[in-house]
Design a protein around this motif. Structure first.
Motif, PDB file in Angstrom:
ATOM      1  N   ALA A   7      67.347  80.480 139.232  1.00 58.53           N
ATOM      2  CA  ALA A   7      68.696  80.699 138.708  1.00 58.53           C
ATOM      3  C   ALA A   7      69.572  79.475 138.884  1.00 58.53           C
ATOM      4  O   ALA A   7      69.416  78.701 139.829  1.00 58.53           O
ATOM      5  CB  ALA A   7      69.345  81.894 139.408  1.00 58.53           C
ATOM      6  N   GLY A   8      70.503  79.313 137.954  1.00 54.34           N
ATOM      7  CA  GLY A   8      71.504  78.268 138.036  1.00 54.34           C
ATOM      8  C   GLY A   8      72.884  78.874 137.856  1.00 54.34           C
ATOM      9  O   GLY A   8      73.083  79.738 136.998  1.00 54.34           O
ATOM     10  N   PHE A  81      67.587  79.015 143.680  1.00 49.50           N
ATOM     11  CA  PHE A  81      68.815  78.944 142.892  1.00 49.50           C
ATOM     12  C   PHE A  81      69.700  77.825 143.427  1.00 49.50           C
ATOM     13  O   PHE A  81      69.538  77.359 144.558  1.00 49.50           O
ATOM     14  CB  PHE A  81      69.585  80.270 142.910  1.00 49.50           C
ATOM     15  CG  PHE A  81      70.279  80.566 144.214  1.00 49.50           C
ATOM     16  CD1 PHE A  81      71.594  80.146 144.434  1.00 49.50           C
ATOM     17  CD2 PHE A  81      69.628  81.249 145.227  1.00 49.50           C
ATOM     18  CE1 PHE A  81      72.238  80.415 145.629  1.00 49.50           C
ATOM     19  CE2 PHE A  81      70.266  81.524 146.428  1.00 49.50           C
ATOM     20  CZ  PHE A  81      71.570  81.111 146.630  1.00 49.50           C
ATOM     21  N   LYS A  82      70.646  77.432 142.601  1.00 48.91           N
ATOM     22  CA  LYS A  82      71.639  76.447 143.018  1.00 48.91           C
ATOM     23  C   LYS A  82      72.932  76.720 142.276  1.00 48.91           C
ATOM     24  O   LYS A  82      72.917  77.070 141.091  1.00 48.91           O
ATOM     25  CB  LYS A  82      71.156  75.028 142.718  1.00 48.91           C
ATOM     26  CG  LYS A  82      72.068  73.933 143.276  1.00 48.91           C
ATOM     27  CD  LYS A  82      71.439  72.562 143.129  1.00 48.91           C
ATOM     28  CE  LYS A  82      72.286  71.494 143.801  1.00 48.91           C
ATOM     29  NZ  LYS A  82      71.653  70.158 143.734  1.00 48.91           N
ATOM     30  N   ALA A 124      69.097  66.748 131.514  1.00 49.49           N
ATOM     31  CA  ALA A 124      67.752  67.094 131.985  1.00 49.49           C
ATOM     32  C   ALA A 124      67.179  68.276 131.209  1.00 49.49           C
ATOM     33  O   ALA A 124      65.962  68.448 131.126  1.00 49.49           O
ATOM     34  CB  ALA A 124      67.789  67.432 133.476  1.00 49.49           C
ATOM     35  N   ALA A 125      68.069  69.092 130.638  1.00 47.30           N
ATOM     36  CA  ALA A 125      67.627  70.254 129.865  1.00 47.30           C
ATOM     37  C   ALA A 125      67.503  69.954 128.383  1.00 47.30           C
ATOM     38  O   ALA A 125      67.164  70.826 127.590  1.00 47.30           O
ATOM     39  CB  ALA A 125      68.609  71.411 130.074  1.00 47.30           C
ATOM     40  N   THR A 126      67.779  68.702 127.989  1.00 46.93           N
ATOM     41  CA  THR A 126      67.751  68.316 126.580  1.00 46.93           C
ATOM     42  C   THR A 126      66.434  67.634 126.261  1.00 46.93           C
ATOM     43  O   THR A 126      66.141  66.571 126.798  1.00 46.93           O
ATOM     44  CB  THR A 126      68.912  67.350 126.263  1.00 46.93           C
ATOM     45  OG1 THR A 126      70.142  67.945 126.658  1.00 46.93           O
ATOM     46  CG2 THR A 126      68.961  67.041 124.778  1.00 46.93           C
ATOM     47  N   SER A 127      65.641  68.239 125.403  1.00 47.57           N
ATOM     48  CA  SER A 127      64.343  67.680 125.039  1.00 47.57           C
ATOM     49  C   SER A 127      64.452  66.935 123.722  1.00 47.57           C
ATOM     50  O   SER A 127      64.697  67.532 122.679  1.00 47.57           O
ATOM     51  CB  SER A 127      63.292  68.791 124.929  1.00 47.57           C
ATOM     52  OG  SER A 127      62.062  68.267 124.528  1.00 47.57           O
ATOM     53  N   LEU A 293      65.360  72.289 139.544  1.00 49.79           N
ATOM     54  CA  LEU A 293      64.747  73.074 140.608  1.00 49.79           C
ATOM     55  C   LEU A 293      63.274  73.305 140.326  1.00 49.79           C
ATOM     56  O   LEU A 293      62.451  73.312 141.242  1.00 49.79           O
ATOM     57  CB  LEU A 293      65.474  74.413 140.758  1.00 49.79           C
ATOM     58  CG  LEU A 293      66.887  74.374 141.344  1.00 49.79           C
ATOM     59  CD1 LEU A 293      67.509  75.774 141.303  1.00 49.79           C
ATOM     60  CD2 LEU A 293      66.880  73.843 142.779  1.00 49.79           C
ATOM     61  N   ALA A 294      62.936  73.501 139.047  1.00 50.52           N
ATOM     62  CA  ALA A 294      61.543  73.743 138.679  1.00 50.52           C
ATOM     63  C   ALA A 294      60.671  72.529 138.944  1.00 50.52           C
ATOM     64  O   ALA A 294      59.480  72.652 139.249  1.00 50.52           O
ATOM     65  CB  ALA A 294      61.453  74.138 137.206  1.00 50.52           C
TER      66      ALA A 294
END
Length: 296
Positions: A7-8, A81-82, A124-127, A293-294
């Motif tokens: 979780a975030g 989570f963070k 970081a979540a942008t591919s 986190l992953a």
């Protein structure tokens, strides 16, 4: 196969968000599947950008929401989570006591992050590697528009960060009339300088408002938004009242006002950098937290 629930939590100036993902790792492939997403439009920035502190009323609501988030993460058997807080919490003079209170009530440790760190998480979540509409031979300008600040990052052809800057210009801050003219002029100056020095070919836009704009324009995955489309939408929205935006344009109450300054910010970026296209990956800070986190 390794399976985790991660979780975030994003404590922003306009809203707080909880995202829970099921994460599956098999060899070199990691898959993220949304299990739960909750958005609470607290608007901490309304207090901070006017009075420099978060009010007792909003502190109470924030703590209740965080306690609820904690219980939901327990229900979903969250492994990791963070929680990160951004612009409003950074500037609140009472941020330390609020973070301490959140810990006491919910058991959640909150980390206040800088604008640069925020942008790093979201990127970081942008591919981009598999995206056919991005010209990978040229640099790109990443723009994250939040309630309290706007982050700019230039990435080169190898998707390596060249520069990163944060500006105290955001949607809630603009609605609160808390953006100084000098700050706005400096923002425009830096955009022109970035355009001259790095010549980015495309804008990558993030934030709740650009995600909503993407949907309003009827765009599909991997389609681009054009500056012309944003200008047309801006002209349309500013002509109608807040009430009509809710009634006739089907915007939520928490979106009907902030979407105007968001459109203005993106239009300014397009104009100053002479860029016509915006890519919208539809990700946010919580997505980036989960991906970090992953990776361990």
């Amino acid at each position: 196969m390794i399976k985790e629930t991660i979780a975030g939590i994003d404590i922003g100036s306009n809203a707080i968000r909880l995202l829970i993902n099921y994460v599956e790792k098999e060899r070199e492939t990691t898959t993220f599947k949304k299990a739960l997403f909750i958005r609470v439009p607290l608007r901490l920035g309304e207090d901070v950008f006017t009075y420099k502190k978060i009010s007792t009323e909003k502190t109470t609501k924030l703590c209740k929401a965080m306690r609820a988030f904690s219980e939901l993460m327990e229900v979903y058997d969250t492994h990791k989570f963070k929680a990160c807080a951004t612009s409003a919490m950074r500037e609140a003079v009472n941020n330390k006591e609020i973070i301490k209170l959140i810990k006491q009530i919910s058991g959640i440790d909150v980390e206040i992050i800088s604008g640069a760190e925020e942008a790093k998480y979201v990127f970081a979540a942008t591919s981009l590697e598999s995206n056919p509409i991005i010209d990978k031979s040229k640099s790109c300008l990443y723009v994250d528009v939040g309630g309290g600040s706007t982050e700019l990052i230039i990435y080169n052809e190898q998707q390596k960060k060249i520069i990163s800057e944060s500006f105290p210009i955001g949607t809630v801050r603009m609605l609160s009339n808390s953006v100084q003219g000098s700050e706005w002029q400096y923002f425009k100056h830096r955009l022109k300088s970035i355009a001259t020095t790095y010549n980015p070919a495309c804008i990558i836009g993030s934030g709740g408002n650009i995600n909503k704009i993407f949907k309003i324009l009827g765009k599909k995955e991997q389609e681009l938004i054009t500056c012309t489309e944003i200008k047309s939408l801006y002209d349309k929205i500013v002509e109608v009242s807040y009430e009509d935006r809710i009634k006739n344009m089907k915007l939520n109450e928490y979106r009907a006002d902030v979407i105007v300054p968001a459109l203005k910010i993106f239009l300014t970026v397009c104009k100053q950098c002479n860029i016509e296209q915006i890519m919208v990956p539809n990700v946010g800070l919580a997505d980036g937290i989960i991906r970090q986190l992953a990776r361990g």
